[in-house]
Design a protein around this motif. Sequence first.
Motif, PDB file in Angstrom:
ATOM      1  N   PRO A 123     -25.669 113.438  11.346  1.00  0.00           N
ATOM      2  CA  PRO A 123     -26.744 114.000  12.188  1.00  0.00           C
ATOM      3  C   PRO A 123     -28.150 113.603  11.720  1.00  0.00           C
ATOM      4  O   PRO A 123     -29.084 113.558  12.528  1.00  0.00           O
ATOM      5  N   GLU A 124     -28.290 113.320  10.422  1.00  0.00           N
ATOM      6  CA  GLU A 124     -29.615 112.958   9.889  1.00  0.00           C
ATOM      7  C   GLU A 124     -30.196 111.743  10.597  1.00  0.00           C
ATOM      8  O   GLU A 124     -31.426 111.608  10.712  1.00  0.00           O
ATOM      9  N   VAL A 125     -29.330 110.834  11.051  1.00  0.00           N
ATOM     10  CA  VAL A 125     -29.809 109.596  11.690  1.00  0.00           C
ATOM     11  C   VAL A 125     -30.613 109.901  12.946  1.00  0.00           C
ATOM     12  O   VAL A 125     -31.591 109.217  13.262  1.00  0.00           O
ATOM     13  N   GLN A 126     -30.215 110.958  13.665  1.00  0.00           N
ATOM     14  CA  GLN A 126     -30.927 111.321  14.894  1.00  0.00           C
ATOM     15  C   GLN A 126     -32.333 111.843  14.612  1.00  0.00           C
ATOM     16  O   GLN A 126     -33.181 111.875  15.501  1.00  0.00           O
ATOM     17  N   LYS A 127     -32.579 112.246  13.384  1.00  0.00           N
ATOM     18  CA  LYS A 127     -33.901 112.758  13.008  1.00  0.00           C
ATOM     19  C   LYS A 127     -34.843 111.646  12.543  1.00  0.00           C
ATOM     20  O   LYS A 127     -36.035 111.886  12.327  1.00  0.00           O
ATOM     21  N   LYS A 130     -37.900 105.560  15.056  1.00  0.00           N
ATOM     22  CA  LYS A 130     -37.287 104.333  15.570  1.00  0.00           C
ATOM     23  C   LYS A 130     -37.069 103.312  14.456  1.00  0.00           C
ATOM     24  O   LYS A 130     -35.996 102.686  14.373  1.00  0.00           O
ATOM     25  N   GLN A 133     -34.115 104.327  12.388  1.00  0.00           N
ATOM     26  CA  GLN A 133     -32.839 104.135  13.085  1.00  0.00           C
ATOM     27  C   GLN A 133     -32.423 102.663  13.087  1.00  0.00           C
ATOM     28  O   GLN A 133     -31.241 102.344  12.943  1.00  0.00           O
ATOM     29  N   ARG A 137     -29.146 100.974  11.340  1.00  0.00           N
ATOM     30  CA  ARG A 137     -28.257 100.053  12.057  1.00  0.00           C
ATOM     31  C   ARG A 137     -28.003  98.795  11.213  1.00  0.00           C
ATOM     32  O   ARG A 137     -26.877  98.286  11.162  1.00  0.00           O
TER      33      ARG A 137
END
Length: 250
Positions: A123-127, A130, A133, A137
């Motif tokens: 879930p941390e990635v959604q925080k 850009k 993120q 990736r």
Amino acid sequence: MPIPEDVTGDEIDKDVKQELQSLPKTLAEDVAKNLVMVARLIDEDPEGAYGYSKVALRLASRVAAVREAGGFAAYANQKYSEALAEFRAARRMTGSVELWPLMADCERGLGRPEKALDMAGAPEVQKLDKAGQVEMRLVAAGARRDLGQLDAAIVTLQSPELASNAVQPWTARLRYAYADALLAAGRQGEAREWFAKAVEADKDGSTDASDRLAELDGVDFVDALDESESEGDSGDEQQAQGAADEGHKE
């Protein structure tokens, strides 16, 4: 470790300076100077940066910015276990997820790509913003490659950010990683196309995309100095041959 006279400590970011206000004034100045040296040396002299980071940690290990700087310096020296510990400490102190991609890449460096992939799905990635993120990736694609999953690495990098024509700070690295993955999978034509796109976006030379592109095109770069020396040697040989010919004539 010696601090150059031109370093005052005022060069550090204002947010870091604010963190250091919890320390006595003289101590805060000393820590700031060591942090400046870490930032100054980390690209060209990682070992030197690491040395200054250790001094800063000894002086102020309870300051998040110091733990973060220690993590970056350890990471630059491929001391991934130490870097991960420092990044985790900084995250506990601040509650920020900003360092999440770097923590995942440390897991890769420690030979745990599966752990990095777990973190990529957390879930941390959604925080993350850009840029974060995109960085996540890149780490996830690298982990796929560590596991020999080339096709999965290619799919991981396929994203709106990759397809966009807009050039962002991460664009060159993203295109480069995609080109490199394509090449590893034997898709040379596509790889060449994406190395060329990486070159277009890489205004500050952060990748060696131009060299990789030249390799694919079969271009050999000849060192100008070597070339001139070769020409000089050739000239000397011609002069020697000429002298020998004159001797035969006599």
